[in-house]
Design an enzyme around this catalytic site. Structure first.
Site, short mmCIF file in Angstrom:
data_model
loop_
_atom_site.label_atom_id
_atom_site.label_comp_id
_atom_site.label_asym_id
_atom_site.label_seq_id
_atom_site.Cartn_x
_atom_site.Cartn_y
_atom_site.Cartn_z
N ASN A 50 21.67 3.73 -1.76
CA ASN A 50 22.35 4.71 -2.58
C ASN A 50 23.76 4.93 -2.06
O ASN A 50 24.03 4.84 -0.86
CB ASN A 50 21.56 6.03 -2.65
N GLU A 52 26.70 7.74 -2.67
CA GLU A 52 27.07 9.02 -3.26
C GLU A 52 28.57 9.09 -3.51
O GLU A 52 29.36 8.31 -2.97
CB GLU A 52 26.65 10.17 -2.35
N CYS A 61 22.02 5.20 -7.43
CA CYS A 61 20.77 5.13 -6.66
C CYS A 61 20.59 3.74 -6.06
O CYS A 61 21.18 2.77 -6.51
CB CYS A 61 19.58 5.44 -7.57
N GLU A 63 18.03 1.73 -6.21
CA GLU A 63 17.41 0.77 -7.11
C GLU A 63 18.44 0.12 -8.03
O GLU A 63 18.44 -1.10 -8.21
CB GLU A 63 16.32 1.44 -7.96
#
Length: 139
Positions: A50, A52, A61, A63
């Site tokens: 991830n 941010e 994210c 994934e």
């Protein structure tokens, strides 16, 4: 129908890749460090973490990070055969709704998805994780 064999060596190997990817998380705001590992139909394992952003809505994210990387490396014809998600915070972390829908574009419906849940590790077929995915595939 949930997949119950979370101890399968191939899934444990994928989970270890996800844990290693979580080490590279950029999460200075939430400190929620997540990694994901995708096993592709070619046998390749692709990881992501991830990332941010101070503008929280622009956060990506693990994934989706792994999926974007897989497409960039191997092209849009990839098929995902298994997914593992790990975080370094010992908290439940199934793929979020956005990740589920984005994965649906590239994943085999019965691909196992391994993630931490409140009751420990859980593994289930993707089709159980997102049973009614939005689909506009051209026939």
């Amino acid at each position: 129908m949930a997949v119950t064999n979370v101890q399968e060596p191939a899934l444990q190997h994928l989970l270890e890749h996800a844990r290693q990817a979580a080490q590279n998380s950029y999460s200075p705001y939430s400190h929620f460090r997540v990694g994901a590992a995708l096993k592709l139909n070619s046998g390749e394992v692709v990881t992501g973490a991830n990332v941010e952003n101070v503008s929280y809505g622009l956060t990506i994210c693990a994934e989706r990070s792994a999926l974007v990387r897989a497409v960039a490396l191997f092209g849009p014809d990839i098929r995902i055969q298994a997914v593992a998600v790990a975080n370094l915070n010992d908290a439940p972390s199934p793929p979020c709704g956005a990740c589920r829908q984005v994965l649906a574009e590239f994943i085999e419906p019965e691909a196992p998805v391994l993630f931490s849940a409140a009751d420990g590790l859980r593994c289930m077929p993707f089709s159980d994780l997102l049973p009614l995915a939005f689909d506009m595939k051209l026939k």
